[in-house]
Every structure is written in structure tokens, then in C-alpha cells.
Design an enzyme around this catalytic site. Structure first.
Site, PDB file in Angstrom:
ATOM      1  N   ASP A   1       0.824  -1.225   0.000  1.00  0.00           N
ATOM      2  CA  ASP A   1       0.000   0.000   0.000  1.00  0.00           C
ATOM      3  C   ASP A   1       0.854   1.270   0.000  1.00  0.00           C
ATOM      4  OD1 ASP A   1      -2.043  -1.916   0.558  1.00  0.00           O
ATOM      5  OD2 ASP A   1      -1.875  -1.567   2.716  1.00  0.00           O
TER       6      ASP A   1
ATOM      7  N   GLU B   1     -11.800  -0.423  -2.433  1.00  0.00           N
ATOM      8  CA  GLU B   1     -10.909   0.157  -1.403  1.00  0.00           C
ATOM      9  C   GLU B   1      -9.778   0.905  -2.116  1.00  0.00           C
ATOM     10  OE1 GLU B   1      -9.454  -3.267   0.799  1.00  0.00           O
ATOM     11  OE2 GLU B   1      -8.272  -3.991  -0.884  1.00  0.00           O
TER      12      GLU B   1
HETATM   13  O1  FUB Z   1      -2.865  -3.646   3.697  1.00  0.00           O
HETATM   14  C1  FUB Z   1      -4.114  -3.940   4.265  1.00  0.00           C
HETATM   15  C2  FUB Z   1      -5.216  -3.678   3.316  1.00  0.00           C
HETATM   16  O2  FUB Z   1      -5.032  -4.453   2.142  1.00  0.00           O
HETATM   17  C3  FUB Z   1      -5.301  -2.258   2.787  1.00  0.00           C
HETATM   18  O3  FUB Z   1      -5.776  -1.327   3.716  1.00  0.00           O
HETATM   19  C4  FUB Z   1      -6.170  -2.523   1.627  1.00  0.00           C
HETATM   20  O4  FUB Z   1      -6.311  -1.450   0.739  1.00  0.00           O
HETATM   21  C5  FUB Z   1      -5.474  -3.718   1.000  1.00  0.00           C
HETATM   22  O5  FUB Z   1      -4.360  -3.342   0.251  1.00  0.00           O
END
Ligand code: FUB
Length: 321
Positions: A15, A222
Site C-alpha cells: 500500500d 478500497e
Molecule cells: O494492507 C491492508 C489492506 O489491504 C489495505 O488497507 C487494503 O487497501 C489492502 O491493500
């Protein structure tokens, strides 16, 4: 630089949120590790407990690890799982926004402050008032105002909220209903609070209709990111269970945004998550995949690749594999 480059082979980082601060490129990733928690749809296996900061002088330069800058045990309201974060700069201070479950296992957004882009960051005693879900992205518009984009369905818990409140029994919309989307709120002058109630960010199709929940190859899941290119606002995000990074264009920070296409096709690993940054007149996509861990989706490695635009402002699709 045309080829994809792994940024930090020594450890698992995901991320990545990238920014230019004080003339250097700074990267703020999640810190993956092998916690032994089995995989499930809630993402319990993403059991991260601290953040590191990285920097480089230029895009092909050596990557410096500034070490641990914020840990779970330093956050008074912490439950578990430090997920995606982002950092903003205002009036000589740096503000790290992060996703974390509180002691009741509800995801909230926290903020931690530093005098330096490389931390350490000191957390506030409480999460941001009225915050929920995951994946904050702090975007500064040309007039200096900051906006926080956030949200994520499934393990990110967005489906349990309606009109910014947790609603008993609330869940994902049905196939033909309007999809849940990211939220956006202007930040207060002191950068520690929302300056307004978070608003729904609309992503429209080519006919001006909001994307539906069944439109899984285009609807928001997301990983919000906002950047500006030639006066237009580009909202990019992950489609989660269809593993695409997509984008939509709007005329202001609140939208509405019209869906445009795919930035990155699926990578190795379940999640895909990114940031987009300009440096010395070129644009870059920072993201992650699970190639170095042989496909373990909870052990991801951060990468960078050049991003290119077509003459009409659309983004050229990058192949994830
Ligand atoms: O890294 C944890 C979670 O996985 C992130 O917050 C999401 O966007 C996904 O990448």
C-alpha cells in the site's frame, strides 16, 4: 525509467503512498509480516503492527529505510491491524493518517504528527471524530485545502455504515443497487479533524448513472487515491475481488467522477493498492505485488513503474504481470 522496480527487497511492504517532501521522494507503506493468522474475507491475516518510512533522492535512487516511525503499542486507542496510511504536510508539520481497528474491533482513522517527513510520528489520544473504515488518502488542492478520502468494503467494514453512522444489520447493496463508494471530507485547519460531515463520492458510468454493486469490474472496493492532472481531478481505487486498479475523472475534489478505465491489470496476490505521484515532470505508479513471497497475499512487496497519459488525458493501462 520504464521498467517496474521493486523498491525494498529486504522486507515486505504494501500500500505505498508516495509524496515529494523537502525535495525528496518519501514512501509510506503498510508493513506486512508473517503473523500466522489464517486467511479470511475479513482480512485478519493482514495483522500489521507498525509503520516504516522510506525515502529516495530520485526515482532510480537508493532507497533509505528510516526505520519504525509508529507502533501499535504507542497508540492509546489501538485494537489491532495497522492498514494503509498516508502523510500530508502543512505549516511545517507532517500528519500521518492511518487505518486501525479500535478496542471494539471497528476500523477508525487515526492521525499522528511529526516535525519531519521521516517521523517518528506521535499519535493523537483518540481516532478522528466521526471516522470509520480504512485507507485514508490526504489530497491537497491548489488553494491549500486538504481533503481526506477513505473507505473500503468487506474487511474494511464500509458496508456496516449508512450516512456516516454504524447501522445494525446494514450490509452490501444488492446486485442492481447503487454501489457503496469512497467518502471524502475536507480537513480542519489544524489537520486533526474532519471540517465537515464526510460526503459520498459518486462514480458514474458513461451514461451518467452511478455504478452498481454488481458491476464488480468497475465499482469501488478500497484503496482511494486522488491526484490532479491538467486541472482535472483523478480519483483512483481498487475493485478488490476483481483485482483491478481503476480511475474516474471529475471537475472538483468532491466529484461526481466519471469512470474512465483500468490503470493496472491484476498483479500476483489478492490485493492491489497504489499511489500516483509526479516527480521532475514524469508520473509514477507506486503499488505492490506478492511475487517475491511466491504469491502469499499477506506478504507484499512495493514497486514503482512509470505511468503515462494519452493526449486526451486518459491513462495508458499498465500490465500487472
Ligand atoms: O494492507 C491492508 C489492506 O489491504 C489495505 O488497507 C487494503 O487497501 C489492502 O491493500
Amino acid at each position: 525509467m520504464n521498467n517496474t522496480r521493486y523498491l525494498f527487497p529486504n522486507d515486505y511492504m504494501a500500500d505505498p503512498s508516495a509524496h515529494v517532501f523537502e525535495g525528496k521522494i518519501y514512501i509510506y507503506p503498510s508493513h506486512d509480516w508473517e503473523s500466522g493468522i489464517p486467511e479470511n474475507d475479513n482480512g485478519d491475516h493482514f495483522n500489521m503492527k507498525d509503520y516504516h518510512v522510506f525515502s529516495m533522492e530520485h526515482i532510480a535512487g537508493e532507497v533509505t529505510d528510516h526505520g519504525k516511525v509508529l507502533s501499535l503499542e504507542d497508540i492509546p486507542w489501538a485494537g489491532r491491524q495497522l492498514w494503509d496510511s498516508d502523510v500530508a504536510h502543512k505549516n511545517g508539520k507532517y500528519y500521518m493518517y492511518f487505518s486501525l481497528k479500535d478496542k471494539t474491533d471497528v476500523f477508525r482513522l487515526g492521525v499522528a504528527v511529526s516535525d519531519k517527513p521521516y517521523g517518528p510520528f506521535v499519535p493523537q489520544d483518540q481516532p478522528i471524530k466521526g471516522s470509520y473504515s480504512i485507507d485514508p488518502c490526504a489530497f491537497q488542492d491548489d488553494d491549500g485545502a486538504y481533503y481526506l478520502y477513505f473507505g473500503g468494503i468487506w474487511g474494511g467494514q464500509l458496508q456496516f455504515f449508512r450516512n456516516n453512522k454504524m447501522v445494525a444489520g446494514a450490509d452490501l447493496p444488492h446486485f442492481h443497487e447503487q454501489a457503496l463508494s469512497a467518502k471524502v471530507a475536507r480537513l480542519s485547519e489544524d489537520m486533526l479533524e474532519f471540517d465537515e460531515e464526510p460526503r459520498e463520492l459518486q462514480i458514474l458510468d458513461e451514461n451518467g448513472k452511478p455504478l452498481t454493486q454488481g458491476d464488480t469490474e468497475r465499482r469501488f472496493f478500497e484503496a482511494s487515491w486522488m491526484h490532479k492532472y491538467k486541472g482535472k481531478y483523478y480519483f483512483s481505487y481498487s475493485t478488490g475481488d476483481t483485482h483491478l486498479l481503476c480511475y474516474a475523472i471529475g471537475d472538483n475534489p468532491y466529484g461526481p467522477f466519471t469512470y474512465q478505465g483500468v490503470i493496472l491489470t491484476p498483479v500476483v496476490g489478492w490485493t492491489t493498492h497504489h499511489s500516483i505521484m509526479e516527480h521532475n515532470g514524469r508520473w509514477y505508479l507506486f503499488h505492490h505485488d506478492s511475487v517475491p513471497s511466491d504469491g502469499k497475499t499477506w506478504l507484499r512487496s512495493m514497486k514503482v513503474v512509470e505511468l503515462q497519459y494519452n493526449a486526451n488525458g486518459t491513462i495508458k493501462t499498465i500490465e500487472g504481470q
